[in-house]
Design an enzyme around this catalytic site. Structure first.
Site, mmCIF file in Angstrom:
data_model
loop_
_atom_site.group_PDB
_atom_site.id
_atom_site.type_symbol
_atom_site.label_atom_id
_atom_site.label_comp_id
_atom_site.label_asym_id
_atom_site.label_seq_id
_atom_site.Cartn_x
_atom_site.Cartn_y
_atom_site.Cartn_z
ATOM 1 C CG HIS A 213 -1.876 1.212 1.185
ATOM 2 N ND1 HIS A 213 -2.940 1.449 0.285
ATOM 3 C CD2 HIS A 213 -1.921 2.215 2.131
ATOM 4 C CE1 HIS A 213 -3.373 2.524 0.452
ATOM 5 N NE2 HIS A 213 -2.918 2.891 1.592
ATOM 6 C CB CYS B 267 -2.743 3.185 -2.922
ATOM 7 S SG CYS B 267 -1.946 1.648 -3.088
#
Length: 196
Positions: free
Chosen positions: A23, A111
């Protein structure tokens, strides 16, 4: 659970190791990051809805809350290929997105694409390129499958695969195909302008 050698500065990219993926967030100072997240999921888990999501929300949250118990690091790895924007511009642009809903696609608007677009003007994701390259290599080996994220990988012909609209040539030089795909994504995103 950051490592002792992590000392983020405003504008830095933060890579967080999750189970099966990384992430990404953008450090904006005072312990906060801005990142793209599934509104329905917690900040530190990957739900099946976020894999299949078509929209996501941009949030400003405390880094330690986003990280949870995962390992993280400052990773401005594209600095050697792209010139970062000035820090003040990165932060200003990032803050404009807080609490906004954005288009999301795990392969071309995730992301990592979001934070690299803010830092470099180019939305790129090495992990998405690797996923596409792996699917192409499997197709090149004659393996037909549906990926875990629910996106079909279709063998078009020997050594060629189409994954979510991206065609990749695979084969003996699978690693070279991954590098070539990343370069193509950098070039394509630069010529297209902002993803967001």
């Amino acid at each position: 659970m950051g490592q002792d050698n992590c000392n983020p500065q405003p504008g830095d990219l933060i890579e967080i190791d999750r189970t099966g993926y990384q992430h990404w967030a953008l450090y904006v100072g005072d312990g906060y990051v801005i990142h793209v997240t599934d509104e329905g999921a917690t900040s530190f888990t990957l739900s099946s809805s976020s894999i299949r999501a078509t929209t996501a929300k941009v949030k400003k949250e405390i880094l330690k809350d986003v990280v949870g118990n995962d390992k993280w690091r400052v990773n401005n790895k594209y600095d050697r290929y792209c010139t970062p924007r000035p820090v003040e511009e990165i932060i200003r642009r990032a803050e404009q997105w807080i609490d906004r809903e954005v288009a999301y696609n795990v392969l071309n608007r995730n992301c990592e694409h979001f934070v690299t677009m803010l830092r470099y003007r180019k939305g790129v994701s090495a992990q998405a390129a690797k996923a596409v390259s792996s699917a192409a290599a499997a197709a090149g080996a004659g393996v037909a499958f549906v990926t875990e994220v629910g996106l079909p990988a279709v063998a078009c012909s020997a050594g060629v695969a189409a994954v979510a609209g991206v065609v990749v040539i695979a084969g003996v030089a699978g690693a070279a195909a991954g590098v070539a795909l990343l370069r193509m994504m950098l070039h394509r995103s630069a010529s297209r302008g902002s993803f967001y």
